[in-house]
Design an enzyme around this catalytic site. Structure first.
Site, PDB file in Angstrom:
ATOM      1  N   LYS A  98       5.880  -4.550  -4.021  1.00  0.00           N
ATOM      2  CA  LYS A  98       7.332  -4.484  -3.885  1.00  0.00           C
ATOM      3  C   LYS A  98       7.802  -4.658  -2.441  1.00  0.00           C
ATOM      4  O   LYS A  98       8.801  -5.305  -2.176  1.00  0.00           O
ATOM      5  CB  LYS A  98       7.856  -3.173  -4.451  1.00  0.00           C
ATOM      6  CG  LYS A  98       9.366  -3.193  -4.542  1.00  0.00           C
ATOM      7  CD  LYS A  98       9.882  -2.337  -5.646  1.00  0.00           C
ATOM      8  CE  LYS A  98      11.370  -2.501  -5.811  1.00  0.00           C
ATOM      9  NZ  LYS A  98      11.747  -3.819  -6.366  1.00  0.00           N
TER      10      LYS A  98
ATOM     11  N   GLU B 262      17.593 -17.189  -8.280  1.00  0.00           N
ATOM     12  CA  GLU B 262      17.155 -15.842  -8.634  1.00  0.00           C
ATOM     13  C   GLU B 262      16.631 -15.799 -10.077  1.00  0.00           C
ATOM     14  O   GLU B 262      15.628 -15.147 -10.359  1.00  0.00           O
ATOM     15  CB  GLU B 262      18.316 -14.856  -8.426  1.00  0.00           C
ATOM     16  CG  GLU B 262      18.053 -13.426  -8.824  1.00  0.00           C
ATOM     17  CD  GLU B 262      16.909 -12.765  -8.068  1.00  0.00           C
ATOM     18  OE1 GLU B 262      16.363 -13.349  -7.124  1.00  0.00           O
ATOM     19  OE2 GLU B 262      16.536 -11.646  -8.466  1.00  0.00           O
TER      20      GLU B 262
ATOM     21  N   CYS C 291       0.834  -1.200   0.000  1.00  0.00           N
ATOM     22  CA  CYS C 291       0.000   0.000   0.000  1.00  0.00           C
ATOM     23  C   CYS C 291       0.875   1.258   0.000  1.00  0.00           C
ATOM     24  O   CYS C 291       1.898   1.322   0.690  1.00  0.00           O
ATOM     25  CB  CYS C 291      -0.949   0.100   1.188  1.00  0.00           C
ATOM     26  SG  CYS C 291      -2.081  -1.273   1.319  1.00  0.00           S
TER      27      CYS C 291
ATOM     28  N   ARG D 156       3.869  -0.356  -4.836  1.00  0.00           N
ATOM     29  CA  ARG D 156       3.577  -0.852  -3.492  1.00  0.00           C
ATOM     30  C   ARG D 156       2.263  -1.627  -3.420  1.00  0.00           C
ATOM     31  O   ARG D 156       1.939  -2.228  -2.395  1.00  0.00           O
ATOM     32  CB  ARG D 156       3.528   0.306  -2.497  1.00  0.00           C
ATOM     33  CG  ARG D 156       4.830   1.072  -2.401  1.00  0.00           C
ATOM     34  CD  ARG D 156       4.707   2.201  -1.419  1.00  0.00           C
ATOM     35  NE  ARG D 156       4.561   1.722  -0.065  1.00  0.00           N
ATOM     36  CZ  ARG D 156       5.570   1.392   0.733  1.00  0.00           C
ATOM     37  NH1 ARG D 156       6.799   1.503   0.299  1.00  0.00           N
ATOM     38  NH2 ARG D 156       5.354   0.960   1.949  1.00  0.00           N
TER      39      ARG D 156
ATOM     40  N   GLU E 184       8.019 -14.631 -11.476  1.00  0.00           N
ATOM     41  CA  GLU E 184       7.234 -13.510 -10.946  1.00  0.00           C
ATOM     42  C   GLU E 184       6.745 -12.558 -12.035  1.00  0.00           C
ATOM     43  O   GLU E 184       5.695 -11.936 -11.860  1.00  0.00           O
ATOM     44  CB  GLU E 184       7.959 -12.768  -9.817  1.00  0.00           C
ATOM     45  CG  GLU E 184       9.166 -11.958 -10.182  1.00  0.00           C
ATOM     46  CD  GLU E 184       9.786 -11.262  -8.954  1.00  0.00           C
ATOM     47  OE1 GLU E 184      10.995 -11.056  -8.971  1.00  0.00           O
ATOM     48  OE2 GLU E 184       9.073 -10.917  -8.000  1.00  0.00           O
TER      49      GLU E 184
ATOM     50  N   ASN F  14      -1.860   1.990   5.697  1.00  0.00           N
ATOM     51  CA  ASN F  14      -0.993   0.909   5.241  1.00  0.00           C
ATOM     52  C   ASN F  14      -0.606   0.113   6.476  1.00  0.00           C
ATOM     53  O   ASN F  14       0.006   0.662   7.391  1.00  0.00           O
ATOM     54  CB  ASN F  14       0.254   1.511   4.559  1.00  0.00           C
ATOM     55  CG  ASN F  14       1.312   0.471   4.253  1.00  0.00           C
ATOM     56  OD1 ASN F  14       1.001  -0.702   4.103  1.00  0.00           O
ATOM     57  ND2 ASN F  14       2.556   0.907   4.157  1.00  0.00           N
ATOM     58  N   GLY F  15      -0.987  -1.150   6.525  1.00  0.00           N
ATOM     59  CA  GLY F  15      -0.664  -1.959   7.703  1.00  0.00           C
ATOM     60  C   GLY F  15      -1.827  -2.872   8.033  1.00  0.00           C
ATOM     61  O   GLY F  15      -2.741  -3.063   7.222  1.00  0.00           O
TER      62      GLY F  15
ATOM     63  N   HIS G  39      18.805 -36.157  -7.478  1.00  0.00           N
ATOM     64  CA  HIS G  39      18.053 -36.623  -6.297  1.00  0.00           C
ATOM     65  C   HIS G  39      16.565 -36.351  -6.429  1.00  0.00           C
ATOM     66  O   HIS G  39      15.838 -36.383  -5.447  1.00  0.00           O
ATOM     67  CB  HIS G  39      18.605 -35.954  -5.031  1.00  0.00           C
ATOM     68  CG  HIS G  39      20.046 -36.289  -4.789  1.00  0.00           C
ATOM     69  ND1 HIS G  39      20.470 -37.541  -4.412  1.00  0.00           N
ATOM     70  CD2 HIS G  39      21.173 -35.548  -4.915  1.00  0.00           C
ATOM     71  CE1 HIS G  39      21.786 -37.552  -4.298  1.00  0.00           C
ATOM     72  NE2 HIS G  39      22.238 -36.354  -4.603  1.00  0.00           N
TER      73      HIS G  39
ATOM     74  N   LYS H 225      12.896 -14.613 -10.948  1.00  0.00           N
ATOM     75  CA  LYS H 225      12.607 -13.496 -11.871  1.00  0.00           C
ATOM     76  C   LYS H 225      11.622 -13.951 -12.929  1.00  0.00           C
ATOM     77  O   LYS H 225      10.657 -13.254 -13.228  1.00  0.00           O
ATOM     78  CB  LYS H 225      13.887 -13.001 -12.581  1.00  0.00           C
ATOM     79  CG  LYS H 225      14.844 -12.145 -11.783  1.00  0.00           C
ATOM     80  CD  LYS H 225      14.360 -10.764 -11.446  1.00  0.00           C
ATOM     81  CE  LYS H 225      13.578 -10.742 -10.187  1.00  0.00           C
ATOM     82  NZ  LYS H 225      14.244 -10.610  -8.924  1.00  0.00           N
TER      83      LYS H 225
ATOM     84  N   TRP I  84      -2.677  -2.795  -1.725  1.00  0.00           N
ATOM     85  CA  TRP I  84      -2.395  -4.221  -1.893  1.00  0.00           C
ATOM     86  C   TRP I  84      -3.223  -4.901  -0.813  1.00  0.00           C
ATOM     87  O   TRP I  84      -2.977  -4.737   0.381  1.00  0.00           O
ATOM     88  CB  TRP I  84      -0.909  -4.481  -1.676  1.00  0.00           C
ATOM     89  CG  TRP I  84      -0.476  -5.882  -1.993  1.00  0.00           C
ATOM     90  CD1 TRP I  84      -0.136  -6.392  -3.214  1.00  0.00           C
ATOM     91  CD2 TRP I  84      -0.313  -6.958  -1.061  1.00  0.00           C
ATOM     92  NE1 TRP I  84       0.221  -7.706  -3.100  1.00  0.00           N
ATOM     93  CE2 TRP I  84       0.125  -8.086  -1.796  1.00  0.00           C
ATOM     94  CE3 TRP I  84      -0.507  -7.094   0.316  1.00  0.00           C
ATOM     95  CZ2 TRP I  84       0.377  -9.318  -1.200  1.00  0.00           C
ATOM     96  CZ3 TRP I  84      -0.249  -8.326   0.904  1.00  0.00           C
ATOM     97  CH2 TRP I  84       0.193  -9.412   0.147  1.00  0.00           C
TER      98      TRP I  84
HETATM   99  C1  AGP Z   1      11.995  -9.872  -5.902  1.00  0.00           C
HETATM  100  O1  AGP Z   1      11.923  -9.568  -7.236  1.00  0.00           O
HETATM  101  C2  AGP Z   1      10.824  -9.492  -5.086  1.00  0.00           C
HETATM  102  N1  AGP Z   1      10.467  -8.137  -5.251  1.00  0.00           N
HETATM  103  C3  AGP Z   1      10.893  -9.990  -3.652  1.00  0.00           C
HETATM  104  O2  AGP Z   1      11.314 -11.324  -3.621  1.00  0.00           O
HETATM  105  C4  AGP Z   1      11.746  -9.166  -2.665  1.00  0.00           C
HETATM  106  O3  AGP Z   1      13.104  -9.365  -2.915  1.00  0.00           O
HETATM  107  C5  AGP Z   1      11.391  -9.573  -1.227  1.00  0.00           C
HETATM  108  O4  AGP Z   1      10.060  -9.260  -0.995  1.00  0.00           O
HETATM  109  C6  AGP Z   1      12.274  -8.924  -0.197  1.00  0.00           C
HETATM  110  O5  AGP Z   1      12.177  -7.541  -0.257  1.00  0.00           O
HETATM  111  P1  AGP Z   1      13.207  -6.608   0.482  1.00  0.00           P
HETATM  112  O6  AGP Z   1      14.524  -6.770  -0.173  1.00  0.00           O
HETATM  113  O7  AGP Z   1      12.662  -5.221   0.301  1.00  0.00           O
HETATM  114  O8  AGP Z   1      13.242  -7.026   1.916  1.00  0.00           O
END
Ligand code: AGP
Length: 610
Positions: free
Chosen positions: A605, A483, A2, A27, A490, A99-100, A506, A487, A75
């Site tokens: 994010k 990673e 948010c 956000r 997502e 937000n929260g 395995h 990527k 969000w």
């Molecule tokens: C990665 O592309 C994502 N945005 C997500 O995995 C992110 O890295 C994770 O939420 C941690 O966020 P931060 O680094 O702000 O703590």
């Protein structure tokens, strides 16, 4: 999770609020809305489900007039995305954005219902509008009314409130979710994050935990938890408005991938002395005695930052000879962890506000660990709570998929490892010089990868209809495989998994057939022969291999279907380089599939809920 904005001044507020929300859409983007106070002290709310474009269309048809207002991009946590659950929430002249999460909202709602209140949304936030309007009805000014409401709630919040009874005022409050005030001349701003302010001011004040602020056209006043006034000098941020624009790129993610050489150079600048082999980290107060006394490192993080932490362990163990554990922020606290004396707990979080990472840091600290934050956001919650802080200088990262923050985290962790290695007396000045000289070349190596983008896009075009993909790597390239898979999933919504290549036999090998492309990080290093063997195993089962290998390598291309080349960086530094083609691969697959690259579905994010 948010985004909140607020404005009070002489300009029409609706456009300013919308512009600020555009910068915070990363956000959350389930719904959005604004509330504007007219010069006749009426508050009008416009809000709707969907992304900001939907709100913009509403405003184009009928924009509320007034010089004070608040806005929100959501969000969803409590209540599905809908018009009714969109913020601001309004009751009896009071509009609130939040937000929260308010944990006791059900009890409070029940009590308010019993007193005759009717609710129109499923959110936890709406109770604030009711509690505050009740308090104002009983004669309290807006600041006192918000304080009275906050006394009743348990949970996390960043809150902004306007009221018909309090013309020209915005009251904001912060507990665990971020808020930053932007100071102007005859106008004041508030937002969840700095990019929303940059078009108007670079003079900012970060609110602390439990603090509240009253914004009026001619200034802001800040108050602590007990109501005492706080005088805090503003800070001038060095981010520019241009940094929060796409700058000719189709997506923020694409721009941010291309910014990595600069971001890494900025993160290293002034810290790595190639001449002496010394590393200067202003935010690290640990001295040689403290470094030698360290018994263990503990890295905690989530998502992409966790992948950076997995590489960081290798850096710290190799260069500083410090035994290191890595834990997910979301797991650490919930397994009754043991933190041994002499532990350095390092929280890695680009946003500095991920709730799980913050929780893990607090637990480590509670058990006596010394704490260090690695973050990209000045004065955010995690750096604020840590003993020491090491900032990355990636600039604002707007794309939800993290790219330049990941590589700058690796650069920061590398610097930290060299620093601790020197302090602990296990890395000679000559060895440190060699490491730092190589680190300084990383931006150039990344430039070389970026120059190969057309080829990476061509490979991506052959993956757009794959259903499942595997990413394999060994040693420092294993976290890169994780990673690369993250990527891709997502932003393209294709199913992808990263594995330590040695683990394939395995279990995951059962998945391999001609329909499963396998991306293999086959770069130089101790596991090179073994990874070549893994490629053969994939091919023997009909799998299609896309290999990343070093320029000049002749062996891997002979056994792979597609090859992407990377410069021959030393194995420890290669993760900063090899992740770049994987970012571009994910980007081009997603773009060619037509997904919303910067705002992938269901994600936000910063994840400030647990
Ligand atoms: C990665 O592309 C994502 N945005 C997500 O995995 C992110 O890295 C994770 O939420 C941690 O966020 P931060 O680094 O702000 O703590």
């Amino acid at each position: 999770m948010c985004g909140i904005v607020g404005y009070v001044g002489q300009q029409e507020s609706a456009g300013i609020l919308l512009g600020g929300l555009r910068k915070l859409e990363y956000r959350g983007y389930d719904s959005a809305g604004i509330a504007v106070q007219s010069d006749e002290n009426r508050v009008r709310v416009l809000r709707c489900r969907g992304k900001l474009d939907a709100l913009e269309a509403l405003l184009a048809a009928d924009s509320p007039k007034g010089h004070a207002g608040i806005g929100h991009t959501r969000w969803a946590t409590h209540g599905r995305p809908s018009d009714e659950n969109a913020h601001p929430h309004f009751h009896s002249g009071v509009a609130v954005v939040h937000n929260g999460i308010i944990e006791n909202h059900l009890e409070l709602k029940e009590a308010l219902r019993a007193a005759g209140h009717r609710f129109t949304s499923e959110t936890d936030t709406e109770i604030f509008a009711h509690l505050i309007s009740d308090a104002q009805g009983a004669g309290q000014d807006l600041l006192s009314a918000v304080r009275a409401a906050l006394v009743k709630v348990h949970g996390t919040y960043a809150l902004a409130v306007i009221s018909e009874r309090s013309p020209g005022q915005i009251v904001v409050a912060k507990n665990a979710s971020p808020l930053v005030l932007g100071l102007g001349r005859g106008e004041q701003f508030v937002a969840s994050d700095v990019p929303a302010l940059l078009a108007h001011t670079r003079d900012v004040v970060f609110l602390g935990e439990g603090e509240m602020a009253l914004l009026q056209r001619d200034g802001v006043r800040i108050f602590d938890e007990r109501g005492g006034e706080v005088h805090r000098a503003p800070r001038r941020v060095d981010w520019t408005p241009l940094m929060a624009e796409k700058g000719g790129h189709k997506h923020f993610m694409h721009k941010e991938i291309h910014e990595q050489p600069q971001a890494i150079a900025d993160t290293i600048r002034g810290r790595a002395s190639v001449e002496s082999g010394d590393v200067h980290l202003g935010g690290l107060t640990l001295d040689a005695g403290g470094a030698v006394a360290l018994g263990r490192g503990l890295l905690v993080a989530c998502g992409t930052s966790w992948h950076a932490a997995l590489v960081g362990r290798i850096y710290l163990e190799t260069l500083a000879r410090l035994p290191v554990e890595v834990d997910l922020g979301s797991e650490f606290r919930f397994r009754d962890p043991l933190v041994s004396p002499g532990t350095l707990a390092i929280a890695v979080s680009q946003s500095g506000e991920t709730a799980d990472t913050l929780g893990a840091l607090r637990e480590a600290r509670r058990q006596g660990a010394r704490t260090l934050a690695i973050s990209n956001v000045l004065d955010s919650a995690i750096p604020r709570e840590a003993d020491d802080v090491l900032y990355t200088h990636a600039g604002p990262e707007i794309g939800v998929a993290s790219t330049k923050c990941f590589t700058t985290q690796l650069a920061a962790l590398f610097l930290l490892a060299v620093k601790l290695g020197r302090l602990r007396g296990v890395l000679s000045p000559e060895a440190a010089q060699e490491q730092l000289t190589a680190l300084r070349q990383v931006p150039q190596w990344i430039e070389e990868v970026l120059a190969d983008e057309a080829r990476i896009a061509a490979v991506a075009s052959r993956l757009t209809s794959a259903r499942d993909l595997l990413f394999l790597g060994r040693g420092p390239q294993f976290p890169v495989a994780l990673e690369g898979a993250l990527k891709l999933k997502e932003i393209s919504y294709l199913h992808a998994e990263g594995y330590a290549a040695g683990e394939m036999k395995h279990g995951p090998i059962a998945l391999i057939d001609s329909n499963v492309p396998v991306v293999v990080l086959a770069t130089p290093g101790p596991g090179y022969d073994k990874i070549a063997g893994n490629i053969e195993e994939v091919r023997a089962r009909g799998g299609k291999v896309i290999a990343l290998c070093a320029q000049g390598d002749e062996r891997i291309p002979r056994i792979s279907d597609e090859v992407l080349r990377v410069p021959p960086a030393p194995p420890l530094l290669l993760p900063m380089v090899t992740v770049v083609p994987l970012q571009l691969l994910a980007y081009h697959v997603a773009d060619q599939r037509g997904t919303d690259v910067d705002q992938p579905r269901n994600l936000a994010k910063s994840v400030t809920v647990e």
